[in-house]
Scaffold this motif. Sequence first.
Motif, mmCIF file in Angstrom:
data_model
loop_
_atom_site.group_PDB
_atom_site.id
_atom_site.type_symbol
_atom_site.label_atom_id
_atom_site.label_comp_id
_atom_site.label_asym_id
_atom_site.label_seq_id
_atom_site.Cartn_x
_atom_site.Cartn_y
_atom_site.Cartn_z
ATOM 1 N N ASN A 17 7.982 29.326 28.572
ATOM 2 C CA ASN A 17 7.743 29.016 27.161
ATOM 3 C C ASN A 17 7.728 30.232 26.248
ATOM 4 O OD1 ASN A 17 7.143 26.091 27.585
ATOM 5 N ND2 ASN A 17 5.415 26.907 28.733
ATOM 6 N N GLY A 18 7.736 31.430 26.830
ATOM 7 C CA GLY A 18 7.653 32.641 26.024
ATOM 8 C C GLY A 18 6.213 33.105 25.854
ATOM 9 N N VAL A 19 6.048 34.383 25.584
ATOM 10 C CA VAL A 19 4.717 34.979 25.500
ATOM 11 C C VAL A 19 3.896 34.373 24.370
ATOM 12 C CG1 VAL A 19 3.418 37.102 25.095
ATOM 13 C CG2 VAL A 19 5.484 37.151 26.505
ATOM 14 N N ASN A 20 4.480 34.268 23.183
ATOM 15 C CA ASN A 20 3.720 33.809 22.022
ATOM 16 C C ASN A 20 3.174 32.398 22.199
ATOM 17 O OD1 ASN A 20 4.147 36.220 20.736
ATOM 18 N ND2 ASN A 20 5.813 35.493 19.455
ATOM 19 N N SER A 21 4.042 31.467 22.572
ATOM 20 C CA SER A 21 3.612 30.075 22.737
ATOM 21 C C SER A 21 2.580 29.945 23.852
ATOM 22 C CB SER A 21 4.817 29.182 23.045
ATOM 23 O OG SER A 21 5.728 29.184 21.968
ATOM 24 N N ALA A 22 2.832 30.607 24.979
ATOM 25 C CA ALA A 22 1.908 30.519 26.114
ATOM 26 C C ALA A 22 0.542 31.090 25.748
ATOM 27 C CB ALA A 22 2.486 31.274 27.319
ATOM 28 N N PHE A 23 0.539 32.222 25.045
ATOM 29 C CA PHE A 23 -0.725 32.870 24.705
ATOM 30 C C PHE A 23 -1.532 32.046 23.712
ATOM 31 C CE2 PHE A 23 -3.264 35.645 21.951
ATOM 32 C CZ PHE A 23 -4.086 36.221 22.901
ATOM 33 N N VAL A 24 -0.891 31.589 22.653
ATOM 34 C CA VAL A 24 -1.598 30.837 21.609
ATOM 35 C C VAL A 24 -2.238 29.578 22.190
ATOM 36 C CG1 VAL A 24 -1.327 29.492 19.492
ATOM 37 C CG2 VAL A 24 -0.262 31.727 19.691
ATOM 38 N N VAL A 25 -1.473 28.805 22.972
ATOM 39 C CA VAL A 25 -2.012 27.572 23.546
ATOM 40 C C VAL A 25 -3.145 27.885 24.527
ATOM 41 C CG1 VAL A 25 -1.484 25.539 24.951
ATOM 42 C CG2 VAL A 25 0.140 26.321 23.224
ATOM 43 N N SER A 26 -3.043 28.987 25.261
ATOM 44 C CA SER A 26 -4.094 29.339 26.224
ATOM 45 C C SER A 26 -5.425 29.596 25.532
ATOM 46 C CB SER A 26 -3.680 30.570 27.042
ATOM 47 O OG SER A 26 -3.756 31.760 26.265
ATOM 48 N N GLN A 27 -5.383 30.006 24.262
ATOM 49 C CA GLN A 27 -6.614 30.293 23.536
ATOM 50 C C GLN A 27 -7.408 29.034 23.198
ATOM 51 O OE1 GLN A 27 -7.636 33.555 23.365
ATOM 52 N NE2 GLN A 27 -5.787 33.578 24.630
ATOM 53 N N LEU A 28 -6.806 27.870 23.386
ATOM 54 C CA LEU A 28 -7.546 26.621 23.195
ATOM 55 C C LEU A 28 -8.660 26.483 24.231
ATOM 56 C CD1 LEU A 28 -4.623 24.134 22.429
ATOM 57 C CD2 LEU A 28 -6.201 25.196 20.804
ATOM 58 N N SER A 29 -8.624 27.335 25.259
ATOM 59 C CA SER A 29 -9.686 27.317 26.272
ATOM 60 C C SER A 29 -11.050 27.546 25.647
ATOM 61 C CB SER A 29 -9.422 28.385 27.343
ATOM 62 O OG SER A 29 -9.421 29.684 26.764
ATOM 63 N N VAL A 30 -11.097 28.330 24.584
ATOM 64 C CA VAL A 30 -12.384 28.619 23.945
ATOM 65 C C VAL A 30 -12.970 27.350 23.325
ATOM 66 C CG1 VAL A 30 -11.413 29.268 21.690
ATOM 67 C CG2 VAL A 30 -13.611 30.200 22.406
ATOM 68 N N VAL A 31 -12.115 26.469 22.845
ATOM 69 C CA VAL A 31 -12.583 25.199 22.285
ATOM 70 C C VAL A 31 -13.159 24.322 23.394
ATOM 71 C CG1 VAL A 31 -11.916 23.128 21.014
ATOM 72 C CG2 VAL A 31 -10.873 25.330 20.446
ATOM 73 N N ILE A 32 -12.442 24.267 24.527
ATOM 74 C CA ILE A 32 -12.886 23.446 25.659
ATOM 75 C C ILE A 32 -14.224 23.936 26.196
ATOM 76 C CG2 ILE A 32 -12.337 22.753 28.029
ATOM 77 C CD1 ILE A 32 -9.358 22.979 27.254
ATOM 78 N N SER A 33 -14.351 25.247 26.402
ATOM 79 C CA SER A 33 -15.587 25.786 26.976
ATOM 80 C C SER A 33 -16.761 25.669 26.011
ATOM 81 C CB SER A 33 -15.390 27.246 27.391
ATOM 82 O OG SER A 33 -14.975 28.033 26.293
ATOM 83 N N THR A 34 -16.509 25.859 24.721
ATOM 84 C CA THR A 34 -17.592 25.781 23.742
ATOM 85 C C THR A 34 -18.119 24.354 23.623
ATOM 86 O OG1 THR A 34 -16.649 27.620 22.485
ATOM 87 C CG2 THR A 34 -18.253 26.234 21.353
ATOM 88 N N ILE A 35 -17.215 23.404 23.462
ATOM 89 C CA ILE A 35 -17.631 22.002 23.375
ATOM 90 C C ILE A 35 -18.231 21.546 24.706
ATOM 91 C CG2 ILE A 35 -16.818 19.642 23.063
ATOM 92 C CD1 ILE A 35 -14.730 20.737 21.118
ATOM 93 N N GLY A 36 -17.629 21.990 25.805
ATOM 94 C CA GLY A 36 -18.155 21.640 27.129
ATOM 95 C C GLY A 36 -19.564 22.155 27.343
ATOM 96 N N GLY A 37 -19.853 23.347 26.834
ATOM 97 C CA GLY A 37 -21.200 23.901 26.957
ATOM 98 C C GLY A 37 -22.237 23.022 26.281
ATOM 99 N N MET A 38 -21.876 22.470 25.143
ATOM 100 C CA MET A 38 -22.812 21.613 24.405
ATOM 101 C C MET A 38 -22.923 20.222 25.026
ATOM 102 S SD MET A 38 -22.101 22.692 20.422
ATOM 103 C CE MET A 38 -20.299 22.594 20.501
ATOM 104 N N VAL A 39 -21.785 19.695 25.526
ATOM 105 C CA VAL A 39 -21.777 18.327 26.047
ATOM 106 C C VAL A 39 -22.256 18.254 27.492
ATOM 107 C CG1 VAL A 39 -20.309 16.343 26.597
ATOM 108 C CG2 VAL A 39 -19.934 17.621 24.482
#
Length: 284
Positions: free
Chosen positions: A231-253
């Motif tokens: 997918n290329g560096v830019n696309s792969a990197f940007v989408v991977s940063q969604l991990s912070v959303v998952i972990s943050t919401i997961g921490g609360m839930v």
Amino acid sequence: MSIILMLLPALAWGILPLAVSKINGKPINQIFGTAVGTLIVSIVVLLIMRPSISIGTFLLAALAGGFWIIGQLGQYNAYREIGVSQTMPISTGLQLIGTSLIGVFLFGEWVSTNAKIFGFLGIILLIIGVFLTAKKDQKSSSTNNQTRTLVMLILTTIGFLVYNSIPKAMTSSGLAIFFPESVGMVIAVLLYIIFTRQPKILKEKSSWQSLLAGFIFSIASVTYILSVRDNGVNSAFVVSQLSVVISTIGGMVFLRETKSRHELQLTIFGLVLIVIGAVVTTLF
């Protein structure tokens, strides 16, 4: 398949803090298990893929893996002190800011004027996002404890920055450096155990339960490498940063980490700014 590869790193890196926090034990148990689990997976990948690894590549990648331990140990300690839902946005934001600045000043990235304008705009958004997610109501937490933890996170983030920067200076990358990085991780953990005189953790159950964290980290790392290829560096990197959303919401839930209404609003807004900042600094 390329879309799945793009999403898997975000999912695995997002789940990692939640899995680690569910395992009883101290950060030293968790980091030991993570390193050894990663080494096990990297050996399997090495035997299957058989990438070519020079001595120079091995040594530099192992050094990067050693510095990763510094950053990850800081994160694991912060999980205990201020929780996953506060640690991850701050740590991710700090890494994005530092990596972007290193890319500019050491590797000559953002060559055009537009790239510099949008890049530094992205950094400003990241800084604001980190500030908002770090802000706590005075009545809900010990200010001194939070300050100490934030200072520790800032200092240990240097480990992540070195880990992220070394591969940029190498001719080899991807799966070729995965095994030597994991070797460096294990060596660094063993040295830490020796210098802190904690050999007993090698026999503790929680240390070996934490192998799961290493397996999850390895899934994220390997699929990220494959996503970059497809997918290329830019696309792969940007989408991977969604991990912070998952972990943050997961921490609360899932971890039941509580926030006041005001803190929750700031955290959500801060997360949005961090994700936008990651996109801006990467794509422009």
